[in-house]
Design an enzyme around this catalytic site. Structure first.
Site, PDB file in Angstrom:
ATOM      1  N   GLU A 227      -5.089  -1.150   3.114  1.00  0.00           N
ATOM      2  CA  GLU A 227      -4.289  -0.118   2.456  1.00  0.00           C
ATOM      3  C   GLU A 227      -4.414   1.174   3.259  1.00  0.00           C
ATOM      4  O   GLU A 227      -5.512   1.538   3.709  1.00  0.00           O
ATOM      5  CB  GLU A 227      -4.789   0.131   1.027  1.00  0.00           C
ATOM      6  CG  GLU A 227      -4.564  -1.021   0.065  1.00  0.00           C
ATOM      7  CD  GLU A 227      -3.211  -0.946  -0.655  1.00  0.00           C
ATOM      8  OE1 GLU A 227      -2.403  -0.033  -0.350  1.00  0.00           O
ATOM      9  OE2 GLU A 227      -2.977  -1.809  -1.524  1.00  0.00           O
TER      10      GLU A 227
ATOM     11  N   HIS B 258      -0.394  -2.320   3.843  1.00  0.00           N
ATOM     12  CA  HIS B 258       0.141  -1.634   2.663  1.00  0.00           C
ATOM     13  C   HIS B 258       0.103  -0.126   2.847  1.00  0.00           C
ATOM     14  O   HIS B 258      -0.750   0.388   3.578  1.00  0.00           O
ATOM     15  CB  HIS B 258      -0.736  -1.886   1.434  1.00  0.00           C
ATOM     16  CG  HIS B 258      -1.006  -3.304   1.098  1.00  0.00           C
ATOM     17  ND1 HIS B 258      -0.359  -3.953   0.080  1.00  0.00           N
ATOM     18  CD2 HIS B 258      -1.887  -4.196   1.605  1.00  0.00           C
ATOM     19  CE1 HIS B 258      -0.828  -5.186  -0.032  1.00  0.00           C
ATOM     20  NE2 HIS B 258      -1.745  -5.360   0.886  1.00  0.00           N
TER      21      HIS B 258
ATOM     22  N   ASP C 182       6.275  -1.644   0.853  1.00  0.00           N
ATOM     23  CA  ASP C 182       5.244  -1.143   1.773  1.00  0.00           C
ATOM     24  C   ASP C 182       4.874  -2.196   2.827  1.00  0.00           C
ATOM     25  O   ASP C 182       4.970  -3.389   2.558  1.00  0.00           O
ATOM     26  CB  ASP C 182       3.993  -0.690   0.999  1.00  0.00           C
ATOM     27  CG  ASP C 182       3.350  -1.781   0.151  1.00  0.00           C
ATOM     28  OD1 ASP C 182       4.066  -2.445  -0.609  1.00  0.00           O
ATOM     29  OD2 ASP C 182       2.128  -1.974   0.271  1.00  0.00           O
TER      30      ASP C 182
ATOM     31  N   HIS D 286       3.309  -6.017   2.901  1.00  0.00           N
ATOM     32  CA  HIS D 286       3.490  -6.407   1.497  1.00  0.00           C
ATOM     33  C   HIS D 286       4.986  -6.654   1.242  1.00  0.00           C
ATOM     34  O   HIS D 286       5.358  -7.505   0.438  1.00  0.00           O
ATOM     35  CB  HIS D 286       2.965  -5.273   0.601  1.00  0.00           C
ATOM     36  CG  HIS D 286       2.492  -5.728  -0.743  1.00  0.00           C
ATOM     37  ND1 HIS D 286       1.984  -4.852  -1.679  1.00  0.00           N
ATOM     38  CD2 HIS D 286       2.455  -6.955  -1.321  1.00  0.00           C
ATOM     39  CE1 HIS D 286       1.670  -5.542  -2.775  1.00  0.00           C
ATOM     40  NE2 HIS D 286       1.937  -6.807  -2.587  1.00  0.00           N
TER      41      HIS D 286
ATOM     42  N   THR E 134      -0.480   3.106   0.015  1.00  0.00           N
ATOM     43  CA  THR E 134      -0.994   3.186  -1.362  1.00  0.00           C
ATOM     44  C   THR E 134       0.005   3.839  -2.308  1.00  0.00           C
ATOM     45  O   THR E 134      -0.060   3.621  -3.517  1.00  0.00           O
ATOM     46  CB  THR E 134      -2.304   3.984  -1.414  1.00  0.00           C
ATOM     47  OG1 THR E 134      -2.044   5.322  -0.971  1.00  0.00           O
ATOM     48  CG2 THR E 134      -3.379   3.346  -0.546  1.00  0.00           C
TER      49      THR E 134
HETATM   50 ZN   LIG Z   1       1.141  -3.078  -1.172  1.00  0.00          ZN
END
Ligand SMILES: [Zn+2]
Length: 279
Positions: free
Chosen positions: A125, A61, A183, A173, A63
């Site tokens: 993340e 991911h 992302d 994601h 953020t």
């Molecule tokens: Zn994400």
């Protein structure tokens, strides 16, 4: 000052105080700690051969927040991740959730028949602004810093090795929730991960030859939708270039052909899909 006498031992006055303090601490501890009954006695000397990790996927991911907001949201709110890679000149990796526990990073998600991937994944993340307006005034995505990627690669390698996660299950994601998320986006260096064998990647020569074939005859939308679904994406087979199909195509392109991610079903996209779906 008086001395306490225990039998024939004469103790300095400080010792009874220490003993009393220890006694009080012990009693206080008993009062505060919930009384957990001891579990049954276990013999753990034999490990079964038939077992594997509960972790099947690794999800990446950005953020889309700065470091302070990212940390606040991921450590204090209703979303979280196992790891957070910070930004700045000397980024570091924060471990926010133990890998044995579920982090809340994926939300409603799907890949190749698996749903709700929080239960079966580890989430990383990376602090990165995500979508931005570039210097040319055009919408784009912010780059990751080389220092972040240098930190990330060994982390991914380590997780993949420990949990035996296969390269087709190291995902963004954007793969598992394409209608909600883009992302880690087109600036994420998927190719670097692929070069380390961490991500499934199409062979360039095979893509080139398939591309030539598809340039002569571009498949219809039914073919694209079937190929995207076979790869793992969740989408409805409408046979039309509708909004959900455009979004899945764009996310697919961001990953495998980040120079153009307009969501158009073109020959190169068909070729990449074809090669990825071949054994
Ligand atoms: Zn994400």
């Amino acid at each position: 000052m008086t001395s306490a006498k225990l039998g024939h031992w004469t103790l300095p006055p400080v010792l009874p105080t220490v003993i009393l303090a220890l006694l009080l601490t012990t009693l206080a501890g008993c009062a505060n700690r919930p009384q957990v009954p001891p579990g049954p006695a276990l013999d753990t000397s034999i490990d079964a051969v038939g077992q594997d990790s509960r972790v099947l996927f690794l999800i990446l991911h950005f953020t889309a927040e700065d470091m302070a907001s990212s940390m606040r949201i991921l450590s204090q709110g209703k979303v979280s991740a196992h790891y957070l890679v910070s930004d700045g000149s000397a980024p570091k990796i924060y471990r926010l959730v133990d890998e044995n526990r579920r982090a809340w990073h994926a939300g409603e998600s799907y890949w190749k028949g698996y749903t709700m991937l929080n239960a079966s994944s580890i989430g990383i993340e990376i602090v990165n602004p995500g979508p931005i307006i570039g210097p040319d005034g055009q919408p784009g995505y912010a780059p990751y810093s080389p220092a972040q990627i240098d930190l990330l690669l060994p982390l991914v390698q380590d997780i993949v090795k420990r949990h035996a996660i296969s390269p087709d299950r190291v995902l963004g994601h954007s793969d598992i929730a394409p209608q909600r998320r883009t992302d880690p986006g087109p600036q994420f260096p998927w190719l670097r991960l692929a070069e380390l064998g961490l991500v499934r990647w199409p062979d360039a020569q095979r893509v080139a030859s398939e591309r030539a074939r598809f340039e002569r005859a571009l498949p219809d939308l039914t073919w694209f939708q079937a190929a995207l679904a076979k790869l793992g994406f969740k989408l409805t087979a409408s046979g039309l270039l509708d909004a959900q199909t455009r979004q899945v195509l764009a996310n697919f392109q961001m990953k495998y052909r980040p120079t153009r991610y307009d969501g158009e079903p073109d020959a190169e996209t068909a070729a990449i899909l074809q090669v990825l779906n071949q054994p």
